[in-house]
Scaffold this active site. Structure first.
Site, PDB file in Angstrom:
ATOM      1  N   ASP A 107       0.855  -1.177   0.000  1.00 26.46           N
ATOM      2  CA  ASP A 107       0.000   0.000   0.000  1.00 26.46           C
ATOM      3  C   ASP A 107       0.902   1.242   0.000  1.00 26.46           C
ATOM      4  O   ASP A 107       1.436   1.597   1.040  1.00 26.46           O
ATOM      5  CB  ASP A 107      -0.904  -0.051   1.232  1.00 26.46           C
ATOM      6  CG  ASP A 107      -1.728   1.195   1.445  1.00 26.46           C
ATOM      7  OD1 ASP A 107      -1.838   2.009   0.522  1.00 26.46           O
ATOM      8  OD2 ASP A 107      -2.256   1.362   2.570  1.00 26.46           O
ATOM      9  N   GLU A 165      -1.201  10.695   1.375  1.00 26.49           N
ATOM     10  CA  GLU A 165      -2.457   9.966   1.515  1.00 26.49           C
ATOM     11  C   GLU A 165      -2.566   9.282   2.870  1.00 26.49           C
ATOM     12  O   GLU A 165      -3.645   9.243   3.471  1.00 26.49           O
ATOM     13  CB  GLU A 165      -2.575   8.936   0.393  1.00 26.49           C
ATOM     14  CG  GLU A 165      -3.966   8.312   0.245  1.00 26.49           C
ATOM     15  CD  GLU A 165      -4.172   7.094   1.145  1.00 26.49           C
ATOM     16  OE1 GLU A 165      -5.331   6.663   1.299  1.00 26.49           O
ATOM     17  OE2 GLU A 165      -3.174   6.576   1.693  1.00 26.49           O
ATOM     18  N   GLU A 166      -1.463   8.753   3.381  1.00 25.09           N
ATOM     19  CA  GLU A 166      -1.506   8.013   4.649  1.00 25.09           C
ATOM     20  C   GLU A 166      -1.817   8.905   5.841  1.00 25.09           C
ATOM     21  O   GLU A 166      -2.165   8.413   6.914  1.00 25.09           O
ATOM     22  CB  GLU A 166      -0.195   7.267   4.877  1.00 25.09           C
ATOM     23  CG  GLU A 166       0.086   6.144   3.886  1.00 25.09           C
ATOM     24  CD  GLU A 166      -0.888   4.983   3.979  1.00 25.09           C
ATOM     25  OE1 GLU A 166      -1.800   5.026   4.835  1.00 25.09           O
ATOM     26  OE2 GLU A 166      -0.752   4.032   3.202  1.00 25.09           O
ATOM     27  N   ASP A 207      -5.623   1.940  -5.104  1.00 27.47           N
ATOM     28  CA  ASP A 207      -5.117   1.742  -3.744  1.00 27.47           C
ATOM     29  C   ASP A 207      -5.345   0.285  -3.353  1.00 27.47           C
ATOM     30  O   ASP A 207      -5.823  -0.516  -4.151  1.00 27.47           O
ATOM     31  CB  ASP A 207      -5.829   2.685  -2.773  1.00 27.47           C
ATOM     32  CG  ASP A 207      -4.934   3.143  -1.637  1.00 27.47           C
ATOM     33  OD1 ASP A 207      -4.109   2.329  -1.162  1.00 27.47           O
ATOM     34  OD2 ASP A 207      -5.055   4.302  -1.206  1.00 27.47           O
TER      35      ASP A 207
END
Length: 387
Positions: A191, A225-226, A246
């Site tokens: 990821d 994004e995290e 994703d």
């Protein structure tokens, strides 16, 4: 609108290269340079925003309208919170992940001197059974219950400070990728580096086959994004559709698989666009790509910050299945390949509503809607009968 052949050696090699390049949220410069180099080799024009988000362009037959694929280069990681008096390091997580899966991880500590890095291991506070006995099995779980042992001759906080390690330094969990003979990929940070490999492989296939795209297509590579700051910028109002690539959750109660395309119907922010989602499902069915529909309760992707930032576009999510996401992750090459294949089909297909999506706004009576009509209400009095 074709299902193009994917260069599997390229996809595999790029994925391993990305996985071996640390990029916790907030420290992504190195991996973004690698991604940019690959896109430059494919001949794509690129722009980089002030914050470091990269946008590459695949030219279409028209630039009046566009679509975008968003994928993130940042991963979960840690940051130095405190250097302890015993020379060990206390950390806090960058992104959402459990210390349970950090225990035992090999790490790399990055300091302000860019020429210097240090290695280490995440250990529970009670890591020696020979010393603590059964207490090693009853110690709690949490970031306050672990520490980093760096691979240097240190015995005090002063020793660690002398190395240049400071509060706020980034700590990357080493990915340690492996590909099994039957195609499984085991690694931290699949990821979203498996998603990046799928996107780059799709772009390569489009370039190699001189594919004709109906509208301009952007590949947006985000860096936060995290931590909830993914596709917040970098696109304009010509973009009618945004597909986020994703991970898809493979776990008990979920429908996603490691070897299929997985299409998100809903995540923690709500449903994805009805029309674009069904368009992607239709493309999978038309081209015989195995797929699963799924919903994700504790999950969000680049699509969410894009919409929250005011982007006026349809959004959808396609994912490669990941078992033990944000933990000891695993996916399969077949799933990554099928994501790449779907992207080549999608980017060479017309927009979901080509006429309507030429402009960001329009008239209500022209707005496209699905064909399901509300049921006619039952009359209060049945024909031939009286109250």
């Amino acid at each position: 609108m074709d299902r193009l052949e994917i260069d599997l050696d390229y996809m595999r090699n790029v994925m391993l290269e990305l996985l071996r390049t640390p990029s916790p949220s907030g420290r992504t410069d190195a991996v973004m340079q690698i991604i940019g180099d690959h896109l430059a080799e494919l001949g794509l024009p690129m722009q980089v925003t002030r914050r470091g988000v990269l946008r590459a362009t695949l030219r279409g037959e028209t630039s009046d309208t566009a679509r975008a694929v968003a994928v993130h280069a940042d991963t979960i990681g840690c940051m130095v919170k405190r250097v302890k008096e015993n020379g060990r390091i206390e950390v806090v997580p960058v992104g959402t992940h459990s210390a349970r899966f950090a225990e035992g991880a090999h790490v790399t500590v990055f300091v302000d001197d860019l020429t210097q890095i240090y290695t280490g291991t995440v250990l529970p506070l009670m890591s020696s059974g020979h010393n603590f006995g059964e207490a090693v099995d009853t110690q709690g779980v949490g970031w306050h219950q672990v520490e980093i042992r760096i691979d240097e001759d240190v015995a005090s906080a002063a020793d660690v400070h002398d190395l240049g390690i400071r509060v706020g330094d980034f700590v990357a969990l080493d990915a340690a990728p492996q590909i099994t003979p039957n195609g499984y990929i085991k690694s931290r940070h699949l990821d979203d580096k498996a998603g990046l490999a799928a996107c780059l492989a799709a772009v390569k296939a489009l370039v190699d086959h001189d594919a004709v795209l109906p509208v301009d297509a952007y590949l947006l590579v985000t860096i936060g994004e995290e931590v909830g700051m993914g596709a917040t910028h970098g696109l304009d109002d010509r973009v009618a559709e945004l597909v986020a690539v994703d991970n898809a959750v493979v776990s008990e109660g979920q429908q996603s698989r490691e070897d299929t395309v997985n299409i998100g119907m809903l995540d923690s922010t709500g449903p994805f666009d009805y029309h674009l989602t069904r368009r992607l499902i239709g493309l999978c069915e038309e081209h015989q790509l195995p797929y699963r529909r799924d919903v994700y309760r504790f999950y969000r992707s680049d699509a969410a910050p894009a919409i929250e930032s005011g982007m006026e576009a349809r959004t959808a999510l396609v994912g490669f299945g990941v078992d033990s996401s944000h933990g000891h992750e695993r996916t399969h090459l077949d799933g990554v390949q099928r994501i790449a294949e779907l992207l080549t089909i999608y980017l060479t297909s017309p927009l979901t509503f080509s006429d309507w999506d030429e402009d960001p706004t329009g008239k209500l009576e022209d707005f496209p809607s699905h064909s399901v009509q509300p049921a006619e209400p039952e009359p209060e009095t049945a024909p031939g009968r009286h109250g």
